[in-house]
Enzyme design. Structure first.
Site, PDB file in Angstrom:
ATOM      1  N   ASN A 190       0.846  -1.306  -0.029  1.00  0.00           N
ATOM      2  CA  ASN A 190       0.163   0.182  -0.037  1.00  0.00           C
ATOM      3  C   ASN A 190       0.854   1.173   0.184  1.00  0.00           C
ATOM      4  OD1 ASN A 190      -1.810   2.089   0.654  1.00  0.00           O
ATOM      5  ND2 ASN A 190      -2.327   1.413   2.611  1.00  0.00           N
ATOM      6  N   LYS A 217       0.027   4.231  -0.108  1.00  0.00           N
ATOM      7  CA  LYS A 217      -0.522   5.509   0.484  1.00  0.00           C
ATOM      8  C   LYS A 217      -0.315   6.696  -0.368  1.00  0.00           C
ATOM      9  CE  LYS A 217       0.394   3.433   4.691  1.00  0.00           C
ATOM     10  NZ  LYS A 217       0.351   3.659   6.200  1.00  0.00           N
ATOM     11  N   HIS A 268      -9.420   1.201   5.577  1.00  0.00           N
ATOM     12  CA  HIS A 268      -7.986   1.262   6.272  1.00  0.00           C
ATOM     13  C   HIS A 268      -8.012   2.192   7.378  1.00  0.00           C
ATOM     14  CE1 HIS A 268      -3.673   2.446   6.722  1.00  0.00           C
ATOM     15  NE2 HIS A 268      -3.501   1.244   5.899  1.00  0.00           N
ATOM     16  N   GLU A 309      -6.365   4.753   8.069  1.00  0.00           N
ATOM     17  CA  GLU A 309      -6.337   6.026   8.113  1.00  0.00           C
ATOM     18  C   GLU A 309      -7.567   6.656   7.584  1.00  0.00           C
ATOM     19  OE1 GLU A 309      -2.706   5.462   5.669  1.00  0.00           O
ATOM     20  OE2 GLU A 309      -1.784   4.936   7.590  1.00  0.00           O
ATOM     21  N   GLU A 346      -5.277  -5.218  10.788  1.00  0.00           N
ATOM     22  CA  GLU A 346      -4.300  -4.064  11.017  1.00  0.00           C
ATOM     23  C   GLU A 346      -4.427  -3.648  12.350  1.00  0.00           C
ATOM     24  OE1 GLU A 346      -2.394  -3.052   6.968  1.00  0.00           O
ATOM     25  OE2 GLU A 346      -3.903  -1.816   7.262  1.00  0.00           O
ATOM     26  N   GLY A 378       2.572   1.891  10.675  1.00  0.00           N
ATOM     27  CA  GLY A 378       3.786   2.790  10.761  1.00  0.00           C
ATOM     28  C   GLY A 378       4.439   3.255  11.821  1.00  0.00           C
ATOM     29  N   SER A 413       3.742  -2.666  10.320  1.00  0.00           N
ATOM     30  CA  SER A 413       5.215  -2.601  10.289  1.00  0.00           C
ATOM     31  C   SER A 413       5.855  -3.768   9.903  1.00  0.00           C
ATOM     32  CB  SER A 413       5.519  -2.210  11.723  1.00  0.00           C
ATOM     33  OG  SER A 413       4.986  -0.965  12.186  1.00  0.00           O
TER      34      SER A 413
HETATM   35  C1  PEP Z   1      -0.779   0.009   6.228  1.00  0.00           C
HETATM   36  O1  PEP Z   1      -0.649   1.171   5.743  1.00  0.00           O
HETATM   37  O2  PEP Z   1      -1.580  -0.736   5.993  1.00  0.00           O
HETATM   38  C2  PEP Z   1       0.447  -0.506   7.096  1.00  0.00           C
HETATM   39  C3  PEP Z   1       0.506  -1.763   7.457  1.00  0.00           C
HETATM   40  O3  PEP Z   1       1.548   0.181   7.057  1.00  0.00           O
HETATM   41  P1  PEP Z   1       2.981   0.023   7.516  1.00  0.00           P
HETATM   42  O4  PEP Z   1       3.351  -1.233   6.898  1.00  0.00           O
HETATM   43  O5  PEP Z   1       3.997   1.214   7.265  1.00  0.00           O
HETATM   44  O6  PEP Z   1       2.847  -0.059   9.138  1.00  0.00           O
END
Ligand code: PEP
Length: 253
Positions: free
Chosen positions: A9, A11, A97, A99, A169, A175, A215
């Protein structure tokens, strides 16, 4: 046997020049990797979808979008129709998601509308769910995930002919550099599998892929993917660097 889905992803990252540079490295690297049992997907920003399709034509890379509307067309300023995505050869759409939920205020009900519309119009939704740190500390993880799964999927009654993906998630892991332990992730994944079993029956529940996100790095992917109910990963930060994402895609199954 569920095919492992390794999804990136991006973003709100990458200009067209950066997209070109990325795929030059990534596609060359992919040729050297054993992809049996694996599916690779990248979700660029909307502005780079058509160009990414052109660059990845004939390669094993599938493309996803990072959101979509529930309608085919109409007065929905700022939204993107699943039909427009389909026209570009997009197969997956990330929905709900954290965000979108936490920065843009998308509710479970709104996410459910998007999931239903995207599914009805022939694309595969990746429904993201996950608890905040406060919810985990208050032992609310399973309750939150149950609610997000049940409401998120309420428009999908019949699943036999079509695909659907769930991504667990935990918000505190996105992040932040803090990854859920494989055991913490597996506990929630197996709980989600049980919820899917109640909704759709055993055969279908066993076919639906449940990804972990939060992460994920080349260093921790193997321990996550070894868990029985983790069927792939949704990767943010580490998918932006083609070399790092190639290492993630090289994971031994
Ligand atoms: C994500 O944006 O879905 C995500 C898991 O980000 P990251 O891998 O940076 O934690």
């Amino acid at each position: 046997m569920r095919q492992i889905l390794l999804a990136g992803n991006w973003k709100m990252h990458k200009t067209l020049a950066e997209v070109k540079a990325y795929f030059e490295v990534f596609l060359k690297g992919l040729e050297k990797i054993d992809l049996s049992g694996k599916e690779i997907m990248i979700a660029p920003p909307f502005t780079a979808l058509a160009y990414s399709r052109k660059l990845t034509e004939g390669s094993p890379v599938k493309l996803g979008a990072q959101n979509a509307c529930w309608e085919e067309k109409g007065a929905f300023t700022g939204e993107i129709s699943p039909m427009m995505l389909k026209e570009l050869g997009i197969e997956y759409v990330i929905l709900g998601h954290s965000e979108r939920r936490h920065i843009f205020g998308e509710t479970d009900e709104l996410v459910a509308k998007r999931v239903e519309g995207v599914f009805r119009l022939g694309l595969t939704p990746i429904l993201c769910v996950g608890e905040t740190l406060a919810e985990r500390q208050n032992q609310k993880t399973l309750e939150v995930v149950k609610r997000q799964v049940e409401i998120g999927l309420k428009g999908i009654k019949e699943l036999s002919q079509r695909d659907l993906v769930i991504a667990y998630e935990p918000v505190w892991a996105i992040g932040t550099g803090i990854t859920a332990t494989p055991e913490q992730a597996e506990e929630v994944h197996s709980f989600i599998r049980d919820s899917l079993l109640r909704l759709y029956g055993e055969e279908i529940a066993n076919k639906i892929r449940i990804l972990y996100g939060g992460s994920v790095t080349p260093e921790n992917i193997a321990s996550l993917i070894n868990q029985p109910n983790i069927d792939g990963v949704l990767v943010g930060g580490a998918s932006l660097d083609p070399e790092k994402f190639l290492k993630i895609c090289s994971v031994t199954l």
